[in-house]
Write a protein that holds these residues in place. Structure first.
Motif, PDB file in Angstrom:
ATOM      1  N   TYR A  68      -6.397   4.289   8.030  1.00 28.84           N
ATOM      2  CA  TYR A  68      -5.417   4.641   6.998  1.00 28.84           C
ATOM      3  C   TYR A  68      -5.815   4.179   5.606  1.00 28.84           C
ATOM      4  O   TYR A  68      -5.250   4.614   4.613  1.00 28.84           O
ATOM      5  CB  TYR A  68      -4.051   4.017   7.354  1.00 28.84           C
ATOM      6  CG  TYR A  68      -4.137   2.555   7.781  1.00 28.84           C
ATOM      7  CD1 TYR A  68      -4.181   1.529   6.847  1.00 28.84           C
ATOM      8  CD2 TYR A  68      -4.200   2.221   9.133  1.00 28.84           C
ATOM      9  CE1 TYR A  68      -4.277   0.196   7.247  1.00 28.84           C
ATOM     10  CE2 TYR A  68      -4.293   0.887   9.541  1.00 28.84           C
ATOM     11  CZ  TYR A  68      -4.335  -0.118   8.597  1.00 28.84           C
ATOM     12  OH  TYR A  68      -4.440  -1.425   8.988  1.00 28.84           O
ATOM     13  N   CYS A  69      -6.769   3.273   5.516  1.00 23.75           N
ATOM     14  CA  CYS A  69      -6.933   2.502   4.280  1.00 23.75           C
ATOM     15  C   CYS A  69      -8.011   3.043   3.347  1.00 23.75           C
ATOM     16  O   CYS A  69      -9.141   3.305   3.772  1.00 23.75           O
ATOM     17  CB  CYS A  69      -7.244   1.044   4.623  1.00 23.75           C
ATOM     18  SG  CYS A  69      -7.299  -0.016   3.162  1.00 23.75           S
ATOM     19  N   GLN A 106      -5.300 -11.078  -2.906  1.00 22.87           N
ATOM     20  CA  GLN A 106      -5.433 -10.103  -1.823  1.00 22.87           C
ATOM     21  C   GLN A 106      -6.783  -9.418  -1.923  1.00 22.87           C
ATOM     22  O   GLN A 106      -7.276  -9.186  -3.022  1.00 22.87           O
ATOM     23  CB  GLN A 106      -4.309  -9.057  -1.924  1.00 22.87           C
ATOM     24  CG  GLN A 106      -4.315  -8.090  -0.747  1.00 22.87           C
ATOM     25  CD  GLN A 106      -3.182  -7.082  -0.828  1.00 22.87           C
ATOM     26  OE1 GLN A 106      -3.327  -6.026  -1.426  1.00 22.87           O
ATOM     27  NE2 GLN A 106      -2.050  -7.413  -0.243  1.00 22.87           N
ATOM     28  N   GLU A 162       0.850  -4.622  11.353  1.00 24.09           N
ATOM     29  CA  GLU A 162       0.718  -3.154  11.206  1.00 24.09           C
ATOM     30  C   GLU A 162       1.465  -2.366  12.281  1.00 24.09           C
ATOM     31  O   GLU A 162       2.152  -1.403  11.970  1.00 24.09           O
ATOM     32  CB  GLU A 162      -0.749  -2.674  11.156  1.00 24.09           C
ATOM     33  CG  GLU A 162      -1.666  -3.441  10.197  1.00 24.09           C
ATOM     34  CD  GLU A 162      -1.312  -3.320   8.726  1.00 24.09           C
ATOM     35  OE1 GLU A 162      -0.344  -2.633   8.362  1.00 24.09           O
ATOM     36  OE2 GLU A 162      -2.028  -3.977   7.919  1.00 24.09           O
ATOM     37  N   MET A 201       3.490  -0.791   8.297  1.00 26.69           N
ATOM     38  CA  MET A 201       3.656   0.454   7.556  1.00 26.69           C
ATOM     39  C   MET A 201       4.650   1.298   8.338  1.00 26.69           C
ATOM     40  O   MET A 201       4.578   1.370   9.567  1.00 26.69           O
ATOM     41  CB  MET A 201       2.337   1.224   7.501  1.00 26.69           C
ATOM     42  CG  MET A 201       1.338   0.634   6.555  1.00 26.69           C
ATOM     43  SD  MET A 201      -0.224   1.528   6.645  1.00 26.69           S
ATOM     44  CE  MET A 201      -0.758   1.087   8.301  1.00 26.69           C
ATOM     45  N   PRO A 231       6.120   2.306   3.211  1.00 24.43           N
ATOM     46  CA  PRO A 231       5.800   3.576   3.874  1.00 24.43           C
ATOM     47  C   PRO A 231       4.293   3.802   3.925  1.00 24.43           C
ATOM     48  O   PRO A 231       3.575   3.417   3.000  1.00 24.43           O
ATOM     49  CB  PRO A 231       6.471   4.610   2.968  1.00 24.43           C
ATOM     50  CG  PRO A 231       6.470   3.971   1.606  1.00 24.43           C
ATOM     51  CD  PRO A 231       6.642   2.495   1.855  1.00 24.43           C
ATOM     52  N   PHE A 232       3.821   4.415   4.999  1.00 24.96           N
ATOM     53  CA  PHE A 232       2.437   4.902   5.034  1.00 24.96           C
ATOM     54  C   PHE A 232       2.292   6.005   3.995  1.00 24.96           C
ATOM     55  O   PHE A 232       3.174   6.847   3.845  1.00 24.96           O
ATOM     56  CB  PHE A 232       2.102   5.442   6.435  1.00 24.96           C
ATOM     57  CG  PHE A 232       0.876   6.326   6.433  1.00 24.96           C
ATOM     58  CD1 PHE A 232      -0.390   5.774   6.285  1.00 24.96           C
ATOM     59  CD2 PHE A 232       1.000   7.711   6.535  1.00 24.96           C
ATOM     60  CE1 PHE A 232      -1.517   6.582   6.235  1.00 24.96           C
ATOM     61  CE2 PHE A 232      -0.128   8.535   6.487  1.00 24.96           C
ATOM     62  CZ  PHE A 232      -1.387   7.959   6.342  1.00 24.96           C
ATOM     63  N   ILE A 233       1.172   5.978   3.271  1.00 26.64           N
ATOM     64  CA  ILE A 233       0.866   7.036   2.298  1.00 26.64           C
ATOM     65  C   ILE A 233      -0.584   7.451   2.537  1.00 26.64           C
ATOM     66  O   ILE A 233      -1.476   6.595   2.557  1.00 26.64           O
ATOM     67  CB  ILE A 233       1.028   6.530   0.846  1.00 26.64           C
ATOM     68  CG1 ILE A 233       2.442   5.969   0.611  1.00 26.64           C
ATOM     69  CG2 ILE A 233       0.716   7.639  -0.158  1.00 26.64           C
ATOM     70  CD1 ILE A 233       2.630   5.300  -0.749  1.00 26.64           C
ATOM     71  N   LEU A 308      -5.406   1.665  -1.905  1.00 28.27           N
ATOM     72  CA  LEU A 308      -5.280   1.690  -0.452  1.00 28.27           C
ATOM     73  C   LEU A 308      -4.759   3.054  -0.014  1.00 28.27           C
ATOM     74  O   LEU A 308      -4.980   3.493   1.097  1.00 28.27           O
ATOM     75  CB  LEU A 308      -4.328   0.590   0.010  1.00 28.27           C
ATOM     76  CG  LEU A 308      -4.641  -0.826  -0.478  1.00 28.27           C
ATOM     77  CD1 LEU A 308      -3.687  -1.832   0.135  1.00 28.27           C
ATOM     78  CD2 LEU A 308      -6.082  -1.216  -0.170  1.00 28.27           C
ATOM     79  N   TYR A 309      -4.050   3.725  -0.946  1.00 32.52           N
ATOM     80  CA  TYR A 309      -3.485   5.058  -0.681  1.00 32.52           C
ATOM     81  C   TYR A 309      -3.453   5.807  -2.008  1.00 32.52           C
ATOM     82  O   TYR A 309      -3.608   5.194  -3.078  1.00 32.52           O
ATOM     83  CB  TYR A 309      -2.080   4.941  -0.070  1.00 32.52           C
ATOM     84  CG  TYR A 309      -1.233   3.879  -0.736  1.00 32.52           C
ATOM     85  CD1 TYR A 309      -0.575   4.126  -1.937  1.00 32.52           C
ATOM     86  CD2 TYR A 309      -1.131   2.591  -0.191  1.00 32.52           C
ATOM     87  CE1 TYR A 309       0.166   3.155  -2.564  1.00 32.52           C
ATOM     88  CE2 TYR A 309      -0.396   1.601  -0.821  1.00 32.52           C
ATOM     89  CZ  TYR A 309       0.253   1.896  -2.001  1.00 32.52           C
ATOM     90  OH  TYR A 309       0.975   0.916  -2.627  1.00 32.52           O
TER      91      TYR A 309
HETATM   92  N1  5AD Z   1      -0.415   3.499   3.075  1.00 35.85           N
HETATM   93  C1  5AD Z   1       0.458   2.474   3.005  1.00 35.85           C
HETATM   94  N2  5AD Z   1       0.123   1.188   3.158  1.00 35.85           N
HETATM   95  C2  5AD Z   1      -1.175   0.914   3.373  1.00 35.85           C
HETATM   96  N3  5AD Z   1      -1.810  -0.241   3.589  1.00 35.85           N
HETATM   97  C3  5AD Z   1      -3.117   0.007   3.755  1.00 35.85           C
HETATM   98  N4  5AD Z   1      -3.354   1.331   3.668  1.00 35.85           N
HETATM   99  C4  5AD Z   1      -2.152   1.918   3.449  1.00 35.85           C
HETATM  100  C5  5AD Z   1      -1.735   3.263   3.297  1.00 35.85           C
HETATM  101  N5  5AD Z   1      -2.597   4.290   3.366  1.00 35.85           N
HETATM  102  C6  5AD Z   1      -1.106  -1.516   3.702  1.00 35.85           C
HETATM  103  C7  5AD Z   1      -1.401  -2.181   5.043  1.00 35.85           C
HETATM  104  C8  5AD Z   1      -2.033  -3.488   4.635  1.00 35.85           C
HETATM  105  C9  5AD Z   1      -1.495  -3.698   3.241  1.00 35.85           C
HETATM  106  C10 5AD Z   1      -2.308  -4.604   2.385  1.00 35.85           C
HETATM  107  O1  5AD Z   1      -1.500  -2.401   2.709  1.00 35.85           O
HETATM  108  O2  5AD Z   1      -0.199  -2.389   5.752  1.00 35.85           O
HETATM  109  O3  5AD Z   1      -1.678  -4.567   5.482  1.00 35.85           O
END
Ligand code: 5AD
Length: 353
Positions: A68-69, A106, A162, A201, A231-233, A308-309
């Motif tokens: 995801y990252c 971080q 996670e 997430m 939220p996941f992005i 990260l997103y």
């Molecule tokens: N969307 C949302 N959160 C994310 N993280 C990493 N990638 C994404 C993403 N695509 C979050 C993870 C990580 C934190 C530092 O950022 O949960 O633990």
């Protein structure tokens, strides 16, 4: 269903069934009651104060390849950087000058930022700013490393689990990582004396309601001092580029449930929430029981590379003016910034529209 909310408010724990229903109910009134209960809980414990933590993104090198990252090892598009000790200290100086008293370092899991080096940086920050808290968010390490960092003076450590479910964890991470190890790290962090933070997430690919129920039960068992939920992005240079983003409503429900489970926890209105939901996203997080905002103190030239997103918001709250604006936004919903000690910006004297 309000009985589940009453029960959670009183007992701070629920059977799976209660969490399941509160996560899935389509009755708006129930959801509003949940949000209100969480808001009241935070107000009772913290008043209308929102804590500020300065985030310093120390390196975007990462040995991991989380699906995801955006800073995963396999992303060859992103220019890599790592901050020097001097750069980190100057970020702290900038934050200190505007009243920030907690610094969060971080970064990706960068082998070159060794424990010896990190411990030296932590010591330097602590000796320059003895009254400030140092939080680390640098991923999985061995017990000896965590202990060395704790001994160097670091106070807190953030490591989101996670997702509790190990099969789901395996869907989000490469083979060499494991959910079991992740969780073990959290117990090691506690043993090493850190105030510990975990989180998830919301809406990551393959996540079900049952997963979230298990996440809540785990968070309750661990009883962390901090819980990060966003939220996941999707990020365009990851295998999850075409996956849908997480739901704001579900994220807010998770924040509210965590607040009622852990009344004293520090829960940020995350940047991911602000990215998906705009300014309003952050404020909605606060109104659902979040009580921390983490302005970015990283050097401006590196910020775009710590994505990260996609479309991660770049707030300007790192400047005095930015903090004043953040405070003004919070005031529209009846809250105000708390800088803890040494707040020498008198927000009430500044007028911003
Ligand atoms: N969307 C949302 N959160 C994310 N993280 C990493 N990638 C994404 C993403 N695509 C979050 C993870 C990580 C934190 C530092 O950022 O949960 O633990």
């Amino acid at each position: 269903m309000p009985t589940w909310i009453d029960r959670l408010r009183e007992e701070h724990t629920l059977p799976d069934e209660g969490y399941r229903e509160l996560l899935t109910t389509t009755e708006r009134e129930t959801v509003e009651t949940l949000f209100e209960a969480a808001r009241t809980s935070a107000l009772n414990t913290f008043g209308n104060k929102v804590f500020i933590r300065g985030l310093i993104e120390v390196s975007n090198y990462c040995r991991n390849n989380c699906l995801y990252c955006g800073i995963r090892r396999g992303n060859r598009e992103v220019p890599r950087y790592r901050l020097s000790k001097e750069q980190i200290l100057s970020c702290c100086a900038e934050g200190y000058a505007i009243g920030i008293r907690t610094f969060v370092l971080q970064g990706g899991e960068d082998n070159r930022q060794t424990t010896t080096w990190l411990a030296d940086v932590v010591k330097a920050i602590k000796s320059a700013y003895p009254e400030c808290a140092v939080t680390l968010s640098l991923g999985e390490k061995d017990e000896a490393d965590y202990r060395a960092l704790s001994d160097a003076g670091a106070d807190r450590y953030l490591l989101r689990h996670e997702t509790y479910d190990e099969e789901h964890y395996a869907r989000l991470h490469p083979r060499e990582m494991s959910g079991a190890h992740r969780k073990e790290c959290l117990y090691v962090l506690k043993r090493a004396g850190f105030q510990t933070g975990t989180g998830v997430m919301v809406g990551s690919p393959g996540q079900t309601t049952e997963h979230l129920v298990q996440d809540l039960q785990f968070i309750r068992r661990l009883t962390p001092e901090m819980v990060g939920i966003g939220p996941f992005i999707p990020h365009h240079a990851t295998p999850f580029r075409d996956e849908p983003g997480g739901s704001i409503d579900l994220t807010l429900r998770m924040i509210a449930l965590c607040r009622l489970m852990l009344p004293a926890a520090l829960i940020p209105a995350t940047t991911a929430l602000a990215t998906l939901g705009g300014t309003d996203g952050r404020l909605r997080g606060i109104r659902c029981g979040a009580n921390v905002v983490m302005p970015n103190l990283s050097p401006r030239e590196n910020r775009a590379n710590y994505e990260l997103y996609d479309n991660k918001v770049h707030s300007h709250s790192e400047s005095a003016q930015g903090l004043i604006e953040l405070d003004a936004q919070l005031r529209t919903i009846g809250y105000t910034i708390s800088l803890e000690r040494g707040d020498h910006i008198n927000f009430s004297n500044h007028k911003t529209s």
